[in-house]
Write a protein that holds these residues in place. Sequence first.
Motif, PDB file in Angstrom:
ATOM      1  N   MET A   1      -6.817  -2.990   2.867  1.00 58.68           N
ATOM      2  CA  MET A   1      -6.280  -2.871   1.516  1.00 58.68           C
ATOM      3  C   MET A   1      -7.151  -3.644   0.522  1.00 58.68           C
ATOM      4  SD  MET A   1      -2.096  -2.999   1.754  1.00 58.68           S
ATOM      5  CE  MET A   1      -2.065  -4.732   2.228  1.00 58.68           C
ATOM      6  N   GLY A   2      -7.528  -4.862   0.915  1.00 63.95           N
ATOM      7  CA  GLY A   2      -8.351  -5.676   0.021  1.00 63.95           C
ATOM      8  C   GLY A   2      -9.703  -5.049  -0.246  1.00 63.95           C
ATOM      9  N   GLN A   3     -10.342  -4.513   0.792  1.00 63.93           N
ATOM     10  CA  GLN A   3     -11.658  -3.908   0.620  1.00 63.93           C
ATOM     11  C   GLN A   3     -11.601  -2.625  -0.201  1.00 63.93           C
ATOM     12  OE1 GLN A   3     -14.799  -5.271   1.666  1.00 63.93           O
ATOM     13  NE2 GLN A   3     -13.275  -6.906   1.562  1.00 63.93           N
ATOM     14  N   PHE A   4     -10.631  -1.764   0.090  1.00 64.79           N
ATOM     15  CA  PHE A   4     -10.498  -0.519  -0.665  1.00 64.79           C
ATOM     16  C   PHE A   4     -10.252  -0.804  -2.147  1.00 64.79           C
ATOM     17  CE2 PHE A   4      -8.922   1.969   3.280  1.00 64.79           C
ATOM     18  CZ  PHE A   4     -10.239   2.159   3.673  1.00 64.79           C
ATOM     19  N   TYR A   5      -9.407  -1.786  -2.402  1.00 63.75           N
ATOM     20  CA  TYR A   5      -9.083  -2.135  -3.794  1.00 63.75           C
ATOM     21  C   TYR A   5     -10.328  -2.599  -4.535  1.00 63.75           C
ATOM     22  CZ  TYR A   5      -6.403  -4.062  -7.721  1.00 63.75           C
ATOM     23  OH  TYR A   5      -5.891  -4.327  -8.967  1.00 63.75           O
ATOM     24  N   LEU A   6     -11.060  -3.538  -3.928  1.00 66.41           N
ATOM     25  CA  LEU A   6     -12.228  -4.097  -4.591  1.00 66.41           C
ATOM     26  C   LEU A   6     -13.332  -3.057  -4.773  1.00 66.41           C
ATOM     27  CD1 LEU A   6     -12.519  -7.603  -2.873  1.00 66.41           C
ATOM     28  CD2 LEU A   6     -11.729  -7.101  -5.183  1.00 66.41           C
ATOM     29  N   VAL A   7     -13.581  -2.289  -3.729  1.00 69.51           N
ATOM     30  CA  VAL A   7     -14.694  -1.339  -3.765  1.00 69.51           C
ATOM     31  C   VAL A   7     -14.407  -0.179  -4.714  1.00 69.51           C
ATOM     32  CG1 VAL A   7     -16.010   0.328  -2.413  1.00 69.51           C
ATOM     33  CG2 VAL A   7     -15.525  -1.930  -1.466  1.00 69.51           C
ATOM     34  N   ILE A   8     -13.206   0.379  -4.621  1.00 72.53           N
ATOM     35  CA  ILE A   8     -12.906   1.595  -5.385  1.00 72.53           C
ATOM     36  C   ILE A   8     -12.477   1.279  -6.812  1.00 72.53           C
ATOM     37  CG2 ILE A   8     -11.441   3.637  -5.517  1.00 72.53           C
ATOM     38  CD1 ILE A   8     -11.270   3.553  -2.443  1.00 72.53           C
ATOM     39  N   LEU A   9     -11.389   0.498  -6.951  1.00 77.16           N
ATOM     40  CA  LEU A   9     -10.812   0.309  -8.286  1.00 77.16           C
ATOM     41  C   LEU A   9     -11.713  -0.532  -9.184  1.00 77.16           C
ATOM     42  CD1 LEU A   9      -8.277   1.265  -9.720  1.00 77.16           C
ATOM     43  CD2 LEU A   9      -7.232  -0.936  -9.235  1.00 77.16           C
ATOM     44  N   THR A  10     -12.281  -1.614  -8.636  1.00 71.69           N
ATOM     45  CA  THR A  10     -13.165  -2.445  -9.447  1.00 71.69           C
ATOM     46  C   THR A  10     -14.388  -1.667  -9.899  1.00 71.69           C
ATOM     47  OG1 THR A  10     -12.427  -4.399  -8.200  1.00 71.69           O
ATOM     48  CG2 THR A  10     -14.427  -4.627  -9.532  1.00 71.69           C
ATOM     49  N   ALA A  11     -14.931  -0.835  -9.025  1.00 71.00           N
ATOM     50  CA  ALA A  11     -16.086  -0.022  -9.390  1.00 71.00           C
ATOM     51  C   ALA A  11     -15.745   0.946 -10.521  1.00 71.00           C
ATOM     52  CB  ALA A  11     -16.584   0.747  -8.173  1.00 71.00           C
ATOM     53  N   ILE A  12     -14.548   1.504 -10.482  1.00 72.36           N
ATOM     54  CA  ILE A  12     -14.129   2.429 -11.539  1.00 72.36           C
ATOM     55  C   ILE A  12     -14.015   1.702 -12.873  1.00 72.36           C
ATOM     56  CG2 ILE A  12     -12.166   3.808 -12.366  1.00 72.36           C
ATOM     57  CD1 ILE A  12     -11.711   4.647  -9.455  1.00 72.36           C
ATOM     58  N   ILE A  13     -13.420   0.518 -12.861  1.00 68.86           N
ATOM     59  CA  ILE A  13     -13.267  -0.256 -14.095  1.00 68.86           C
ATOM     60  C   ILE A  13     -14.627  -0.659 -14.653  1.00 68.86           C
ATOM     61  CG2 ILE A  13     -12.387  -2.412 -15.061  1.00 68.86           C
ATOM     62  CD1 ILE A  13     -10.284  -0.235 -14.488  1.00 68.86           C
ATOM     63  N   VAL A  14     -15.528  -1.092 -13.790  1.00 68.99           N
ATOM     64  CA  VAL A  14     -16.872  -1.466 -14.244  1.00 68.99           C
ATOM     65  C   VAL A  14     -17.573  -0.258 -14.855  1.00 68.99           C
ATOM     66  CG1 VAL A  14     -19.160  -2.219 -13.493  1.00 68.99           C
ATOM     67  CG2 VAL A  14     -17.117  -3.382 -12.628  1.00 68.99           C
ATOM     68  N   GLY A  15     -17.435   0.899 -14.211  1.00 69.97           N
ATOM     69  CA  GLY A  15     -18.043   2.113 -14.739  1.00 69.97           C
ATOM     70  C   GLY A  15     -17.488   2.486 -16.105  1.00 69.97           C
ATOM     71  N   LYS A  16     -16.172   2.371 -16.255  1.00 72.09           N
ATOM     72  CA  LYS A  16     -15.553   2.668 -17.554  1.00 72.09           C
ATOM     73  C   LYS A  16     -16.008   1.687 -18.622  1.00 72.09           C
ATOM     74  CE  LYS A  16     -11.331   5.045 -16.066  1.00 72.09           C
ATOM     75  NZ  LYS A  16      -9.865   5.112 -16.190  1.00 72.09           N
TER      76      LYS A  16
END
Length: 225
Positions: A203-218
């Motif tokens: 859960m921790g890895q999926f959250y950091l990798v996916i959601l954080t990457a999306i926010i940084v991209g936005k």
Amino acid sequence: MKNTMLNKLYQYRFELFFFSQIAILFGSLLFPSDFFENILSPVLFLMNLGAGILLIAKNKKLMWFFVMLLVFSVIFFGIEVTKKQDTKFLDFLDMGIYFLFYVVVTFEIIKQIWGTKIINKNVIFGLMSGYISLGLIGFFICISIEMAYPGSFEGLNVTISQPEILTERLMYYSYITLLTIGYGEIVPVSILAQKAAVLIGMMGQFYLVILTAIIVGKYINQQRE
């Protein structure tokens, strides 16, 4: 007047939710462990549930569902304080309520962040709150396993008669696993506990990798525009 106040509070929904979570995690540093775990910690969890109601206030059906969860939690807390009967079964129910709450509220946080077009401080607070909520989900999973099957985790050095130590240690274990640090002083030994450890880490890895990457991209796209 009531709607105006609600709208003002709604603007700070992520901050309120985040800081109530921080109080849950680090409040024990300021108060005696018995008082914090038996009195203050349940109150802080109720406050966090209340902040969660504000967080999803735009979704009326879900809001009333959270209100119902809050009412049940208050009742269970009152029974626990009065000690009028054996509360072990009620403890499981209470943990089930909070587990359900944090699963739903984490999903709602992710949905709100995912759908946002402007990256601001609310989004950052929401991002952090969602991650903290994952650790609390892991905590309720672990403590439920240990209470149902004592000895599922080695290194706790506690018994069920010492809940103030049990909760602190398993809260610590959940976040250390979520962060994939894994110091190793607490070890899952049963198959169920090991599966829980894998789930928390994923859960921790999926959250950091996916959601954080999306926010940084936005945020990068926002700066370009």
